[in-house]
Design a protein around this motif. Sequence first.
Motif, mmCIF file in Angstrom:
data_model
loop_
_atom_site.group_PDB
_atom_site.id
_atom_site.type_symbol
_atom_site.label_atom_id
_atom_site.label_comp_id
_atom_site.label_asym_id
_atom_site.label_seq_id
_atom_site.Cartn_x
_atom_site.Cartn_y
_atom_site.Cartn_z
ATOM 1 N N VAL A 48 -11.543 -59.078 38.304
ATOM 2 C CA VAL A 48 -12.089 -57.728 38.425
ATOM 3 C C VAL A 48 -11.809 -57.192 39.822
ATOM 4 N N GLY A 49 -12.146 -55.935 40.039
ATOM 5 C CA GLY A 49 -11.913 -55.326 41.349
ATOM 6 C C GLY A 49 -10.438 -55.196 41.655
ATOM 7 N N VAL A 50 -9.624 -54.993 40.625
ATOM 8 C CA VAL A 50 -8.172 -54.896 40.784
ATOM 9 C C VAL A 50 -7.814 -53.421 40.936
ATOM 10 N N GLU A 51 -7.560 -53.030 42.164
ATOM 11 C CA GLU A 51 -7.289 -51.623 42.441
ATOM 12 C C GLU A 51 -6.070 -51.122 41.669
ATOM 13 N N ASN A 52 -6.259 -50.015 40.961
ATOM 14 C CA ASN A 52 -5.199 -49.352 40.186
ATOM 15 C C ASN A 52 -4.619 -50.217 39.069
ATOM 16 N N ALA A 53 -5.397 -51.135 38.541
ATOM 17 C CA ALA A 53 -4.894 -52.014 37.471
ATOM 18 C C ALA A 53 -4.369 -51.226 36.278
ATOM 19 N N THR A 54 -5.059 -50.150 35.907
ATOM 20 C CA THR A 54 -4.646 -49.389 34.719
ATOM 21 C C THR A 54 -3.392 -48.557 34.969
ATOM 22 N N LYS A 55 -2.993 -48.432 36.224
ATOM 23 C CA LYS A 55 -1.749 -47.729 36.544
ATOM 24 C C LYS A 55 -0.601 -48.718 36.777
ATOM 25 N N LEU A 56 -0.917 -49.852 37.397
ATOM 26 C CA LEU A 56 0.107 -50.853 37.707
ATOM 27 C C LEU A 56 0.534 -51.652 36.477
ATOM 28 N N ILE A 57 -0.407 -51.871 35.570
ATOM 29 C CA ILE A 57 -0.124 -52.634 34.354
ATOM 30 C C ILE A 57 0.047 -51.639 33.215
ATOM 31 N N LYS A 58 1.138 -51.732 32.520
ATOM 32 C CA LYS A 58 1.438 -50.817 31.410
ATOM 33 C C LYS A 58 0.981 -51.432 30.090
ATOM 34 N N ASP A 59 0.503 -50.564 29.211
ATOM 35 C CA ASP A 59 0.068 -51.012 27.896
ATOM 36 C C ASP A 59 1.216 -51.716 27.179
ATOM 37 N N PRO A 65 -13.255 -43.358 40.042
ATOM 38 C CA PRO A 65 -14.345 -43.753 40.935
ATOM 39 C C PRO A 65 -13.854 -44.765 41.965
ATOM 40 N N PRO A 66 -14.479 -44.790 43.133
ATOM 41 C CA PRO A 66 -14.086 -45.788 44.128
ATOM 42 C C PRO A 66 -14.422 -47.183 43.631
ATOM 43 N N ARG A 67 -13.677 -48.161 44.129
ATOM 44 C CA ARG A 67 -13.885 -49.541 43.700
ATOM 45 C C ARG A 67 -15.245 -50.057 44.153
ATOM 46 N N VAL A 68 -15.663 -49.690 45.372
ATOM 47 C CA VAL A 68 -16.951 -50.138 45.899
ATOM 48 C C VAL A 68 -17.659 -48.949 46.547
ATOM 49 N N MET A 69 -18.924 -48.756 46.162
ATOM 50 C CA MET A 69 -19.746 -47.710 46.765
ATOM 51 C C MET A 69 -21.140 -48.295 46.975
ATOM 52 N N THR A 70 -21.681 -48.079 48.166
ATOM 53 C CA THR A 70 -23.017 -48.592 48.444
ATOM 54 C C THR A 70 -24.063 -47.700 47.801
ATOM 55 N N SER A 71 -25.308 -48.148 47.806
ATOM 56 C CA SER A 71 -26.393 -47.351 47.231
ATOM 57 C C SER A 71 -26.648 -46.082 48.043
ATOM 58 N N ASP A 72 -26.132 -46.030 49.267
ATOM 59 C CA ASP A 72 -26.252 -44.828 50.097
ATOM 60 C C ASP A 72 -25.101 -43.859 49.870
ATOM 61 N N GLY A 73 -24.165 -44.211 48.975
ATOM 62 C CA GLY A 73 -23.035 -43.340 48.687
ATOM 63 C C GLY A 73 -21.835 -43.581 49.587
ATOM 64 N N GLU A 74 -21.904 -44.576 50.461
ATOM 65 C CA GLU A 74 -20.778 -44.893 51.345
ATOM 66 C C GLU A 74 -19.687 -45.590 50.536
ATOM 67 N N ILE A 75 -18.469 -45.103 50.691
ATOM 68 C CA ILE A 75 -17.333 -45.693 49.982
ATOM 69 C C ILE A 75 -16.690 -46.740 50.878
ATOM 70 N N ILE A 76 -16.598 -47.956 50.381
ATOM 71 C CA ILE A 76 -16.022 -49.069 51.125
ATOM 72 C C ILE A 76 -14.595 -49.283 50.632
ATOM 73 N N ILE A 77 -13.651 -49.276 51.540
ATOM 74 C CA ILE A 77 -12.271 -49.548 51.163
ATOM 75 C C ILE A 77 -11.764 -50.735 51.970
ATOM 76 N N GLY A 78 -10.815 -51.417 51.416
ATOM 77 C CA GLY A 78 -10.249 -52.569 52.098
ATOM 78 C C GLY A 78 -9.253 -53.267 51.194
ATOM 79 N N LYS A 79 -8.655 -54.270 51.712
ATOM 80 C CA LYS A 79 -7.669 -55.061 50.967
ATOM 81 C C LYS A 79 -8.145 -56.507 50.921
#
Length: 182
Positions: free
Chosen positions: A155-166, A56-70
Amino acid sequence: MKEAEWLVQDGVIHEKEDIYYLTLEELREVVKTNKLDYDIIVKQKEKHKLNEKLTPPRVMTSDGEIIIGKYKRENLPEGAIAGLAVSSGVIEGRARVISNMEDAVLESGDILVTSFTDPSWTPLFVSIKGLVTEIGGLMTHGAVIAREYGLPAVVGVENATKLIKDGQRIRVNGTEGYIEIL
């Protein structure tokens, strides 16, 4: 579920959980007629497997707009992964990357790294000492529970489960909002 048991006994469906792949209208028709084109369930199971692989996208508005940024952050340690600071404190420990709460095997002092949490994850917070999630903000479940338990959290750490290994050792800086892989 009682209807599902009867449908299994009558050989209409293979297992009780098959009813989860039917719409309410389809289920009513199956119960009424005791007949089912099993391809409906097969197709829904395939669609479900594909949907499980989506991120799922990190941020999505109630209108379904996907917000991306750094994150615009300065003075982060080299190699640090930026996120949103939601519960202060700094902690080091073993990262436990968990995608399903049912699969969680945590030891006291582990740091939970996951896509998101909801109320069903709350019992896990008793044994962890930090939290990192890919999705979230100040008022999301993980952030609120982390503050209640006094756990450093980002929180809001993009790709945390891919960048950090178990199993990796990490440092969570819940005051400044970043994670370091040690």
